[in-house]
Design an enzyme around this catalytic site. Sequence first.
Site, PDB file in Angstrom:
ATOM      1  N   LYS A  32       7.970  -6.460   3.713  1.00  0.00           N
ATOM      2  CA  LYS A  32       8.832  -6.137   5.102  1.00  0.00           C
ATOM      3  C   LYS A  32       8.517  -7.126   6.261  1.00  0.00           C
ATOM      4  O   LYS A  32       9.614  -7.153   7.095  1.00  0.00           O
ATOM      5  CB  LYS A  32       8.555  -4.637   5.419  1.00  0.00           C
ATOM      6  CG  LYS A  32       7.043  -4.570   5.886  1.00  0.00           C
ATOM      7  CD  LYS A  32       6.737  -3.122   6.669  1.00  0.00           C
ATOM      8  CE  LYS A  32       6.506  -2.094   5.507  1.00  0.00           C
ATOM      9  NZ  LYS A  32       5.046  -2.233   5.115  1.00  0.00           N
TER      10      LYS A  32
ATOM     11  N   LYS B 199      -5.975 -11.172   7.468  1.00  0.00           N
ATOM     12  CA  LYS B 199      -4.971 -10.443   8.604  1.00  0.00           C
ATOM     13  C   LYS B 199      -5.750 -11.264   9.945  1.00  0.00           C
ATOM     14  O   LYS B 199      -4.980 -11.493  10.826  1.00  0.00           O
ATOM     15  CB  LYS B 199      -5.100  -8.914   8.789  1.00  0.00           C
ATOM     16  CG  LYS B 199      -4.541  -8.311   7.678  1.00  0.00           C
ATOM     17  CD  LYS B 199      -3.794  -7.143   7.981  1.00  0.00           C
ATOM     18  CE  LYS B 199      -2.700  -6.614   6.737  1.00  0.00           C
ATOM     19  NZ  LYS B 199      -2.203  -5.290   7.122  1.00  0.00           N
TER      20      LYS B 199
ATOM     21  N   LYS C 149       5.376 -12.136  -2.506  1.00  0.00           N
ATOM     22  CA  LYS C 149       5.571 -10.633  -2.938  1.00  0.00           C
ATOM     23  C   LYS C 149       6.770 -10.354  -2.024  1.00  0.00           C
ATOM     24  O   LYS C 149       6.881 -10.684  -0.836  1.00  0.00           O
ATOM     25  CB  LYS C 149       4.368  -9.859  -2.991  1.00  0.00           C
ATOM     26  CG  LYS C 149       3.894  -9.617  -1.243  1.00  0.00           C
ATOM     27  CD  LYS C 149       3.169  -8.363  -1.455  1.00  0.00           C
ATOM     28  CE  LYS C 149       3.064  -7.814   0.014  1.00  0.00           C
ATOM     29  NZ  LYS C 149       2.516  -6.563   0.254  1.00  0.00           N
TER      30      LYS C 149
HETATM   31  P1  ATP Z   1       3.899  -6.320   4.312  1.00  0.00           P
HETATM   32  O1  ATP Z   1       5.369  -6.366   3.928  1.00  0.00           O
HETATM   33  O2  ATP Z   1       3.437  -6.193   5.935  1.00  0.00           O
HETATM   34  O3  ATP Z   1       2.869  -6.969   3.328  1.00  0.00           O
HETATM   35  P2  ATP Z   1       3.722  -3.973   2.754  1.00  0.00           P
HETATM   36  O4  ATP Z   1       5.397  -4.162   2.382  1.00  0.00           O
HETATM   37  O5  ATP Z   1       2.980  -4.856   1.505  1.00  0.00           O
HETATM   38  O6  ATP Z   1       3.480  -4.698   4.081  1.00  0.00           O
HETATM   39  P3  ATP Z   1       2.288  -1.602   2.700  1.00  0.00           P
HETATM   40  O7  ATP Z   1       2.432  -0.605   3.782  1.00  0.00           O
HETATM   41  O8  ATP Z   1       1.052  -2.810   2.850  1.00  0.00           O
HETATM   42  O9  ATP Z   1       3.728  -2.550   2.927  1.00  0.00           O
HETATM   43  O10 ATP Z   1       2.474  -0.956   1.295  1.00  0.00           O
HETATM   44  C1  ATP Z   1       2.786   0.056   0.999  1.00  0.00           C
HETATM   45  C2  ATP Z   1       2.686   0.223  -0.424  1.00  0.00           C
HETATM   46  O11 ATP Z   1       3.519  -0.770  -1.087  1.00  0.00           O
HETATM   47  C3  ATP Z   1       1.172  -0.302  -1.107  1.00  0.00           C
HETATM   48  O12 ATP Z   1       0.738   0.788  -1.915  1.00  0.00           O
HETATM   49  C4  ATP Z   1       1.752  -1.442  -1.605  1.00  0.00           C
HETATM   50  O13 ATP Z   1       0.633  -2.031  -2.870  1.00  0.00           O
HETATM   51  C5  ATP Z   1       3.050  -1.108  -2.181  1.00  0.00           C
HETATM   52  N1  ATP Z   1       3.928  -2.490  -2.191  1.00  0.00           N
HETATM   53  C6  ATP Z   1       4.093  -3.382  -1.064  1.00  0.00           C
HETATM   54  N2  ATP Z   1       4.960  -4.427  -1.363  1.00  0.00           N
HETATM   55  C7  ATP Z   1       4.859  -4.615  -2.663  1.00  0.00           C
HETATM   56  C8  ATP Z   1       5.412  -5.046  -3.699  1.00  0.00           C
HETATM   57  N3  ATP Z   1       6.027  -6.162  -3.508  1.00  0.00           N
HETATM   58  N4  ATP Z   1       5.387  -4.979  -5.122  1.00  0.00           N
HETATM   59  C9  ATP Z   1       4.636  -3.689  -5.444  1.00  0.00           C
HETATM   60  N5  ATP Z   1       4.200  -2.985  -4.731  1.00  0.00           N
HETATM   61  C10 ATP Z   1       4.359  -3.223  -3.164  1.00  0.00           C
END
Ligand code: ATP
Length: 330
Positions: free
Chosen positions: A197, A111, A194
Amino acid sequence: MKRILSGMQPTGNLHLGNYLGALKNWVSLQHQYESFFCMVDLHALTAHPNPAELRRNVIEGTAWYLAAGVDPSKSTLFIQSAVPAHTELMWILSCSTPLGWLNRMTQFKEKAGTKQEGANLGLYAYPVLMAADILLYKATHVPVGEDQKQHLELTREIAQSFNHRYKKDLFVVPEPLIFGSGTRVMGLKDGTKKMSKSDAAEGSRLNLLDDADTIMKKIRKATTDTAPFPGTIEETENRPEVRNLINIYSSLQGASPQEICHRFGGKNFSEFKQELAAVCVEVLSPIRERFLNLMKSPDHVEKILAEGAERANNLANSTLEEAKKAVGIG
Ligand code: ATP
Ligand code: LTN
């Protein structure tokens, strides 16, 4: 008593990855564990969100928890900043956390990027606040995605060293509950990234707010390749986009990836995609409906959060008192 605590940042725009990787598991775990789920708005401050948007995302995020099936009569839902003990315990834990431990954290390095000198102290101390979130509730287990494994390991080290230093069995050393690789949802455009968002490509993710038409369109346009549908899962080894679509179908519908390959093997992708889209709509539409209904009465969501904060404060304050006594300020 088995107890879980987990949290999500109120950053808005929830997607299928958040549902399959977090929410869906929380919903099933709440039947086996005493459960605490929190919107970690203090963690979100490290990225300086727009203040009005942050407030809205806290309410919407909670509404998504509820819409996905988190039951407020079984689980405690609360906002991190509504429980002041989190920041207070964080300071106490900070005083027992060597910089060397924080310097190992890969999420901070990712980050902060190349500009570590300009990164804020909150981002650096992020894992200590997360440790406070967990230790205050004496959670025995913490459901998290693979990416949070290192932070949980640090929480365990902080708990053990505190107990050792103050010669007390005060904190419970929590176990991670990491869900299998099938729950790592990848992007619809690039199967090696992955679903996220923060991806600029809207077509790369299925937002929980997408309507049926949008879901179908995004799946139709999802990247595949020119080879026919694989007959066995082993054949997807170098086909990450195909593997991802099979995993999504499997997680939503319950059939194993191998069964799906047997069923669609050799067929045209469009037939599989049509069925996949139908399954996505079947699972996501009712969640979206419930979310839209809940957002018609945000006061109801606020009330659930206020009740949750009361329960959370009771438990958190009692642990905080023990910790203050242990270090000599209680
Ligand atoms: P960003 O898009 O900024 O990487 P994010 O979508 O990963 O954020 P977080 O708030 O970090 O969102 O994650 C919330 C939860 O969702 C965490 O438990 C994370 O492990 C899960 N998560 C997020 N993206 C995925 C994914 N693609 N597959 C499985 N689990 C996910
Ligand atoms: N760091 C986590 C969110 C988080 C959390 C927690 C998860 C904050 N506090 C306590 C589990 C337990 C994330 O970025 N997904």
